[in-house]
Design a protein around this motif. Structure first.
Motif, PDB file in Angstrom:
ATOM      1  N   PRO A 138       0.803  -1.232   0.000  1.00 42.74           N
ATOM      2  CA  PRO A 138       0.000   0.000   0.000  1.00 42.74           C
ATOM      3  C   PRO A 138       0.831   1.276   0.000  1.00 42.74           C
ATOM      4  O   PRO A 138       0.336   2.323  -0.440  1.00 42.74           O
ATOM      5  CB  PRO A 138      -0.840  -0.126   1.272  1.00 42.74           C
ATOM      6  CG  PRO A 138      -0.122  -1.115   2.129  1.00 42.74           C
ATOM      7  CD  PRO A 138       0.536  -2.075   1.187  1.00 42.74           C
ATOM      8  N   TRP A 139       2.062   1.210   0.465  1.00 43.11           N
ATOM      9  CA  TRP A 139       2.913   2.399   0.489  1.00 43.11           C
ATOM     10  C   TRP A 139       3.289   2.880  -0.909  1.00 43.11           C
ATOM     11  O   TRP A 139       3.814   3.971  -1.072  1.00 43.11           O
ATOM     12  CB  TRP A 139       4.183   2.106   1.290  1.00 43.11           C
ATOM     13  CG  TRP A 139       4.957   0.929   0.771  1.00 43.11           C
ATOM     14  CD1 TRP A 139       5.921   0.919  -0.215  1.00 43.11           C
ATOM     15  CD2 TRP A 139       4.801  -0.431   1.188  1.00 43.11           C
ATOM     16  NE1 TRP A 139       6.383  -0.358  -0.423  1.00 43.11           N
ATOM     17  CE2 TRP A 139       5.722  -1.203   0.422  1.00 43.11           C
ATOM     18  CE3 TRP A 139       4.008  -1.062   2.131  1.00 43.11           C
ATOM     19  CZ2 TRP A 139       5.842  -2.590   0.572  1.00 43.11           C
ATOM     20  CZ3 TRP A 139       4.138  -2.440   2.277  1.00 43.11           C
ATOM     21  CH2 TRP A 139       5.032  -3.186   1.508  1.00 43.11           C
ATOM     22  N   VAL A 143      -3.066   5.786  -0.175  1.00 44.72           N
ATOM     23  CA  VAL A 143      -3.755   5.072   0.904  1.00 44.72           C
ATOM     24  C   VAL A 143      -4.971   5.873   1.331  1.00 44.72           C
ATOM     25  O   VAL A 143      -4.884   7.076   1.593  1.00 44.72           O
ATOM     26  CB  VAL A 143      -2.801   4.844   2.091  1.00 44.72           C
ATOM     27  CG1 VAL A 143      -3.556   4.219   3.267  1.00 44.72           C
ATOM     28  CG2 VAL A 143      -1.643   3.948   1.669  1.00 44.72           C
ATOM     29  N   ARG A 161       5.852   3.834   5.455  1.00 42.26           N
ATOM     30  CA  ARG A 161       5.255   2.553   5.854  1.00 42.26           C
ATOM     31  C   ARG A 161       4.730   2.570   7.292  1.00 42.26           C
ATOM     32  O   ARG A 161       3.773   1.870   7.614  1.00 42.26           O
ATOM     33  CB  ARG A 161       6.282   1.423   5.692  1.00 42.26           C
ATOM     34  CG  ARG A 161       6.733   1.204   4.255  1.00 42.26           C
ATOM     35  CD  ARG A 161       7.530  -0.064   4.119  1.00 42.26           C
ATOM     36  NE  ARG A 161       8.138  -0.181   2.793  1.00 42.26           N
ATOM     37  CZ  ARG A 161       8.658  -1.298   2.303  1.00 42.26           C
ATOM     38  NH1 ARG A 161       8.625  -2.399   3.017  1.00 42.26           N
ATOM     39  NH2 ARG A 161       9.192  -1.319   1.096  1.00 42.26           N
ATOM     40  N   ILE A 164       0.908   3.654   7.709  1.00 39.57           N
ATOM     41  CA  ILE A 164      -0.149   2.929   7.010  1.00 39.57           C
ATOM     42  C   ILE A 164      -1.059   2.195   7.990  1.00 39.57           C
ATOM     43  O   ILE A 164      -0.603   1.432   8.838  1.00 39.57           O
ATOM     44  CB  ILE A 164       0.469   1.942   5.998  1.00 39.57           C
ATOM     45  CG1 ILE A 164       1.191   2.720   4.894  1.00 39.57           C
ATOM     46  CG2 ILE A 164      -0.609   1.040   5.400  1.00 39.57           C
ATOM     47  CD1 ILE A 164       2.000   1.867   3.973  1.00 39.57           C
ATOM     48  N   ASN A 167      -4.739  -1.486   3.987  1.00 39.27           N
ATOM     49  CA  ASN A 167      -4.137  -1.916   2.715  1.00 39.27           C
ATOM     50  C   ASN A 167      -5.005  -1.527   1.521  1.00 39.27           C
ATOM     51  O   ASN A 167      -4.774  -1.981   0.401  1.00 39.27           O
ATOM     52  CB  ASN A 167      -3.885  -3.421   2.711  1.00 39.27           C
ATOM     53  CG  ASN A 167      -5.171  -4.236   2.751  1.00 39.27           C
ATOM     54  OD1 ASN A 167      -6.243  -3.715   3.050  1.00 39.27           O
ATOM     55  ND2 ASN A 167      -5.057  -5.528   2.451  1.00 39.27           N
ATOM     56  N   ILE A 169      -6.021   1.013  -1.230  1.00 41.73           N
ATOM     57  CA  ILE A 169      -5.440   2.170  -1.897  1.00 41.73           C
ATOM     58  C   ILE A 169      -6.270   2.543  -3.127  1.00 41.73           C
ATOM     59  O   ILE A 169      -7.094   1.758  -3.606  1.00 41.73           O
ATOM     60  CB  ILE A 169      -3.972   1.925  -2.303  1.00 41.73           C
ATOM     61  CG1 ILE A 169      -3.856   0.905  -3.444  1.00 41.73           C
ATOM     62  CG2 ILE A 169      -3.154   1.475  -1.099  1.00 41.73           C
ATOM     63  CD1 ILE A 169      -2.441   0.774  -3.998  1.00 41.73           C
TER      64      ILE A 169
END
Length: 238
Positions: A138-139, A143, A161, A164, A167, A169
Motif C-alpha cells: 500500500p505504500w 492510501v 510505511r 499505514i 491496505n 489504496i
C-alpha cells in the motif's frame, strides 16, 4: 457521460523489453492497453473519451484516430509539459462541465462493472468517489481511510510505511462532479492524490470511496506486464 483516460505515462520501466511506446500502448494479448480500456467502457455504454498525450503522441493518435473505427469518439489533449493527473483534467475543463465524469488512470489493466460505483456516488451525493483495491504494497499508492459510510477521512499518497493503517489504496478510478474542477488550479502541475483530495478533505467536502468487485493490475514493470498477460489468458478478467 465521458471518461478522461490519463495516457501520458512514459512507460520507462518497460523499455528493457524493447517497448518504446507510451505505457497505454503496451500490448496485452495482441491489443494495446488503451484498446482494452475503450472496450471496457464501451461495453457499459460509455463511448465519449478524452485522452491526454505527452510521450510519442503519434503512437496513440495514428492507431486510434478519432475513435470511430472502435465505435467511440476520442478528443485528445496534448501536453508538451506534463500537467499531472488533476492538471490534465483542468486543461480540458471546457469539455467536462456538463455532468459527472470518470477519471481513469491508464496504467492498469482493469475489469469491473462501473454501475455500483456510480450508484454509490449518486446515493451519497459525493463530489468525488474513489475506487479502491487491496494492495500488498500500500505504500506504493494513495492510501485511503474511510468511515463506516465510505466517506474519506484521510488520503495520503505514497505514505511512510509506519503511517499505514489500511491496505486499501486508490485504484486510479474516480467518479468526479464538475464542481471539483474549481479545486484545481489552472495552467500548472497538480495531482489528485497529493493535492486535490487532501485539499477537499481539509475543507470538509464530500469525498467518498468504495472497493468494487474488480480486477485491477498495474502493468508498469516487465514482471507485472507478464502477470497481466497470464491473467488475461487464464480468463481471470470478467
Amino acid at each position: 457521460m465521458k471518461a478522461f483516460i490519463l495516457a501520458a505515462g512514459l512507460g520507462t520501466r518497460l523499455r528493457s523489453l524493447g517497448l518504446d511506446v507510451p505505457k497505454v500502448m503496451v500490448p496485452i494479448c495482441g491489443k494495446p492497453l488503451l484498446e482494452h480500456h475503450l472496450e471496457l467502457f464501451k461495453r457499459q455504454g460509455i463511448r465519449e473519451f478524452i485522452v491526454n498525450l505527452h510521450y510519442l503522441p503519434e503512437k496513440i493518435t495514428d492507431y486510434f484516430g478519432d475513435g470511430s473505427k472502435f465505435g467511440v469518439t476520442i478528443e485528445y489533449s496534448r501536453e508538451p509539459e506534463l500537467l499531472g493527473t488533476a492538471g490534465a483534467v483542468k486543461k480540458m475543463e471546457h469539455a467536462l462541465r456538463d455532468g459527472m465524469f470518470v477519471v481513469f488512470y491508464g496504467d492498469n489493466l482493469v475489469s469491473m462493472d462501473f454501475a455500483p460505483l456510480l450508484e454509490f456516488h449518486r446515493k451519497r451525493r459525493a463530489l468525488a468517489t474513489v475506487a479502491l483495491f487491496e494492495s500488498s504494497e500500500p505504500w506504493t499508492g494513495g492510501v485511503v481511510e474511510t468511515d463506516a459510510s465510505g466517506r474519506v477521512r484521510r488520503f495520503v499518497e505514497k505514505p511512510d510505511r509506519k503511517e499505514i493503517s489500511t491496505n486499501l489504496i486508490s485504484a486510479g478510478i474516480f467518479v468526479v462532479e464538475p464542481a471539483v474542477l474549481q479545486e484545481i488550479p489552472a495552467g500548472q502541475f497538480c495531482d489528485f492524490g497529493k493535492e486535490v483530495f487532501p485539499r477537499m478533505l481539509a475543507k470538509g467536502l464530500p469525498v467518498y470511496a468504495m472497493k468494487p468487485d474488480a480486477y485491477i493490475h498495474d502493468v508498469g514493470t516487465p514482471e507485472r506486464l507478464a502477470k497481466a498477460q497470464r491473467d488475461f489468458e487464464k480468463g481471470l478478467l470478467k
